[in-house]
Motif scaffolding. Sequence first.
Motif, PDB file in Angstrom:
ATOM      1  N   ALA A   1       0.825  -1.211   0.000  1.00  0.00           N
ATOM      2  CA  ALA A   1       0.000   0.000   0.000  1.00  0.00           C
ATOM      3  C   ALA A   1       0.861   1.264   0.000  1.00  0.00           C
ATOM      4  CB  ALA A   1      -0.922  -0.006   1.216  1.00  0.00           C
ATOM      5  N   VAL A   2       1.956   1.237   0.757  1.00  0.00           N
ATOM      6  CA  VAL A   2       2.837   2.410   0.824  1.00  0.00           C
ATOM      7  C   VAL A   2       3.470   2.688  -0.528  1.00  0.00           C
ATOM      8  CG1 VAL A   2       4.917   3.363   1.874  1.00  0.00           C
ATOM      9  CG2 VAL A   2       3.299   2.059   3.266  1.00  0.00           C
ATOM     10  N   LEU A   3       3.974   1.645  -1.178  1.00  0.00           N
ATOM     11  CA  LEU A   3       4.621   1.826  -2.478  1.00  0.00           C
ATOM     12  C   LEU A   3       3.618   2.276  -3.533  1.00  0.00           C
ATOM     13  CD1 LEU A   3       7.061  -1.218  -2.566  1.00  0.00           C
ATOM     14  CD2 LEU A   3       7.646   1.194  -2.316  1.00  0.00           C
ATOM     15  N   THR A   4       2.398   1.770  -3.436  1.00  0.00           N
ATOM     16  CA  THR A   4       1.373   2.201  -4.388  1.00  0.00           C
ATOM     17  C   THR A   4       1.090   3.688  -4.228  1.00  0.00           C
ATOM     18  OG1 THR A   4       0.357   0.003  -4.350  1.00  0.00           O
ATOM     19  CG2 THR A   4      -0.982   1.821  -5.168  1.00  0.00           C
ATOM     20  N   GLY A   5       0.955   4.124  -2.973  1.00  0.00           N
ATOM     21  CA  GLY A   5       0.746   5.553  -2.729  1.00  0.00           C
ATOM     22  C   GLY A   5       1.915   6.396  -3.204  1.00  0.00           C
ATOM     23  N   LEU A   6       3.144   5.909  -2.980  1.00  0.00           N
ATOM     24  CA  LEU A   6       4.328   6.635  -3.445  1.00  0.00           C
ATOM     25  C   LEU A   6       4.369   6.711  -4.966  1.00  0.00           C
ATOM     26  CD1 LEU A   6       7.131   5.301  -1.040  1.00  0.00           C
ATOM     27  CD2 LEU A   6       6.086   7.576  -1.062  1.00  0.00           C
ATOM     28  N   ALA A   7       3.958   5.639  -5.636  1.00  0.00           N
ATOM     29  CA  ALA A   7       3.950   5.648  -7.098  1.00  0.00           C
ATOM     30  C   ALA A   7       2.970   6.683  -7.640  1.00  0.00           C
ATOM     31  CB  ALA A   7       3.598   4.258  -7.626  1.00  0.00           C
ATOM     32  N   VAL A   8       1.777   6.743  -7.032  1.00  0.00           N
ATOM     33  CA  VAL A   8       0.790   7.741  -7.452  1.00  0.00           C
ATOM     34  C   VAL A   8       1.306   9.148  -7.182  1.00  0.00           C
ATOM     35  CG1 VAL A   8      -1.538   8.626  -7.046  1.00  0.00           C
ATOM     36  CG2 VAL A   8      -1.146   6.153  -7.150  1.00  0.00           C
ATOM     37  N   LEU A   9       1.907   9.341  -6.007  1.00  0.00           N
ATOM     38  CA  LEU A   9       2.455  10.648  -5.656  1.00  0.00           C
ATOM     39  C   LEU A   9       3.594  11.035  -6.596  1.00  0.00           C
ATOM     40  CD1 LEU A   9       2.484  13.059  -3.733  1.00  0.00           C
ATOM     41  CD2 LEU A   9       4.039  11.753  -2.248  1.00  0.00           C
ATOM     42  N   PHE A  10       4.405  10.061  -6.962  1.00  0.00           N
ATOM     43  CA  PHE A  10       5.511  10.335  -7.873  1.00  0.00           C
ATOM     44  C   PHE A  10       4.994  10.831  -9.226  1.00  0.00           C
ATOM     45  CE2 PHE A  10       8.490   9.181 -11.196  1.00  0.00           C
ATOM     46  CZ  PHE A  10       9.675   9.707 -10.713  1.00  0.00           C
TER      47      PHE A  10
ATOM     48  N   ALA B   1       7.514   3.802 -11.481  1.00  0.00           N
ATOM     49  CA  ALA B   1       6.196   3.980 -10.864  1.00  0.00           C
ATOM     50  C   ALA B   1       5.160   3.083 -11.532  1.00  0.00           C
ATOM     51  CB  ALA B   1       5.768   5.444 -10.961  1.00  0.00           C
ATOM     52  N   ILE B   2       5.241   2.951 -12.848  1.00  0.00           N
ATOM     53  CA  ILE B   2       4.291   2.091 -13.567  1.00  0.00           C
ATOM     54  C   ILE B   2       4.457   0.642 -13.134  1.00  0.00           C
ATOM     55  CG2 ILE B   2       3.722   1.168 -15.843  1.00  0.00           C
ATOM     56  CD1 ILE B   2       4.313   3.882 -17.014  1.00  0.00           C
ATOM     57  N   LEU B   3       5.689   0.189 -12.983  1.00  0.00           N
ATOM     58  CA  LEU B   3       5.924  -1.191 -12.567  1.00  0.00           C
ATOM     59  C   LEU B   3       5.336  -1.457 -11.183  1.00  0.00           C
ATOM     60  CD1 LEU B   3       9.621  -1.703 -13.763  1.00  0.00           C
ATOM     61  CD2 LEU B   3       7.543  -2.622 -14.791  1.00  0.00           C
ATOM     62  N   VAL B   4       5.492  -0.503 -10.278  1.00  0.00           N
ATOM     63  CA  VAL B   4       4.930  -0.659  -8.931  1.00  0.00           C
ATOM     64  C   VAL B   4       3.413  -0.739  -9.000  1.00  0.00           C
ATOM     65  CG1 VAL B   4       4.636   0.451  -6.692  1.00  0.00           C
ATOM     66  CG2 VAL B   4       6.872   0.461  -7.798  1.00  0.00           C
ATOM     67  N   LEU B   5       2.795   0.171  -9.732  1.00  0.00           N
ATOM     68  CA  LEU B   5       1.335   0.170  -9.848  1.00  0.00           C
ATOM     69  C   LEU B   5       0.838  -1.079 -10.573  1.00  0.00           C
ATOM     70  CD1 LEU B   5       0.656   3.914 -10.742  1.00  0.00           C
ATOM     71  CD2 LEU B   5       0.181   2.757  -8.578  1.00  0.00           C
ATOM     72  N   ASN B   6       1.600  -1.549 -11.538  1.00  0.00           N
ATOM     73  CA  ASN B   6       1.176  -2.728 -12.288  1.00  0.00           C
ATOM     74  C   ASN B   6       1.181  -3.970 -11.404  1.00  0.00           C
ATOM     75  OD1 ASN B   6       0.465  -3.891 -14.956  1.00  0.00           O
ATOM     76  ND2 ASN B   6       2.360  -5.026 -14.675  1.00  0.00           N
TER      77      ASN B   6
ATOM     78  N   LEU C   1      -3.453   4.184 -17.509  1.00  0.00           N
ATOM     79  CA  LEU C   1      -2.182   4.577 -16.903  1.00  0.00           C
ATOM     80  C   LEU C   1      -1.112   4.787 -17.968  1.00  0.00           C
ATOM     81  CD1 LEU C   1      -0.477   4.968 -14.328  1.00  0.00           C
ATOM     82  CD2 LEU C   1      -0.037   2.506 -14.371  1.00  0.00           C
ATOM     83  N   LEU C   2      -1.044   3.900 -18.936  1.00  0.00           N
ATOM     84  CA  LEU C   2      -0.046   4.008 -19.995  1.00  0.00           C
ATOM     85  C   LEU C   2      -0.254   5.259 -20.834  1.00  0.00           C
ATOM     86  CD1 LEU C   2       2.374   2.666 -21.345  1.00  0.00           C
ATOM     87  CD2 LEU C   2       0.774   1.365 -22.772  1.00  0.00           C
ATOM     88  N   VAL C   3      -1.498   5.581 -21.149  1.00  0.00           N
ATOM     89  CA  VAL C   3      -1.792   6.767 -21.945  1.00  0.00           C
ATOM     90  C   VAL C   3      -1.433   8.040 -21.183  1.00  0.00           C
ATOM     91  CG1 VAL C   3      -3.674   8.145 -22.935  1.00  0.00           C
ATOM     92  CG2 VAL C   3      -3.546   5.694 -23.394  1.00  0.00           C
ATOM     93  N   VAL C   4      -1.837   8.130 -19.918  1.00  0.00           N
ATOM     94  CA  VAL C   4      -1.584   9.332 -19.116  1.00  0.00           C
ATOM     95  C   VAL C   4      -0.087   9.567 -18.942  1.00  0.00           C
ATOM     96  CG1 VAL C   4      -1.825  10.316 -16.812  1.00  0.00           C
ATOM     97  CG2 VAL C   4      -3.790   9.246 -17.915  1.00  0.00           C
ATOM     98  N   VAL C   5       0.635   8.517 -18.599  1.00  0.00           N
ATOM     99  CA  VAL C   5       2.076   8.653 -18.353  1.00  0.00           C
ATOM    100  C   VAL C   5       2.818   8.953 -19.654  1.00  0.00           C
ATOM    101  CG1 VAL C   5       4.133   7.383 -17.658  1.00  0.00           C
ATOM    102  CG2 VAL C   5       2.073   7.250 -16.274  1.00  0.00           C
ATOM    103  N   SER C   6       2.421   8.317 -20.753  1.00  0.00           N
ATOM    104  CA  SER C   6       3.078   8.579 -22.033  1.00  0.00           C
ATOM    105  C   SER C   6       2.844  10.009 -22.487  1.00  0.00           C
ATOM    106  CB  SER C   6       2.557   7.600 -23.095  1.00  0.00           C
ATOM    107  OG  SER C   6       2.856   6.271 -22.742  1.00  0.00           O
TER     108      SER C   6
END
Length: 263
Positions: free
Chosen positions: A18-27, A103-108, A129-134
């Motif tokens: 959960a912590v890493l997921t939150g960090l990925a979103v924040l990143f 961040a994508i790898l963590v969320l995936n 996620l892929l569209v937004v980040v790209s």
Amino acid sequence: MEPGQDDGLQRWERKTAAVLTGLAVLFIAVYAVPIVRPDLPRVWLQVCAAAGLIIWALFGVDYLIRLSLSGDRRRFVRTHLFDLIVLVLPVLRPLRMLRLVTAILVLNRRAEAWTRGRLALYVGSTTVLLVVVSALAILDAERGSKDGTITSYSDALWWAVVTITTVGYGDFYPTTLTGRMVAAGLMVGGIGLIGFVTGSLASWIVDRISTTERATEATKADVAAVLQEIGDLRAELAGLRDDRAVAGPGRPACGTCGQSIPD
């Protein structure tokens, strides 16, 4: 391989998920803000940059801890080689957008766990996620180019949607090397998603057809069994009629030998 260490790795991944997921979103958020709003005060841009570095460093710490807890460290490195690459390469300034891949790898990883067995939800969330980040990455790469055609996030988002669906109108296109690398990654990811969806849909259709055929075969067998029973009953009734005919009117006949029963 040491089972205790593997158990420790699994416990660590469960506790930090959960912590890493939150960090990925924040990143992704702190990466996106300076790109979408470059006119922000300098202090806020510096805060976002510092937060991005700290979170990226925490991803690196998580990788090292998971490596230390792994029973077979060589195997861990082999199976997580891509994670290591996208953690190390962003040290170089031109490749800093690879931090988004981390961040994508963590969320995936979390999406796979949360949407297990829910194909539509998993594919949908991964695609968005892929569209937004790209779109963020291409805008970051193209905004400073004098020949660039992508100058706003809306343009970048449109380009990402057109590219991942392989439509390719050509109204927006990358002009820098970094932008083309982003485009190549998005195209490969788009093809992979389309292939995944197509294969899953084909598998679902085949399973449905097989289930229907099995149900149809079972129904045919049931009908055949009923018809056989009806035939047996008809034959038995016909035999009883013949026995009565041989015994004569008014005299019961033996159902076994067919002879009339004496008074």
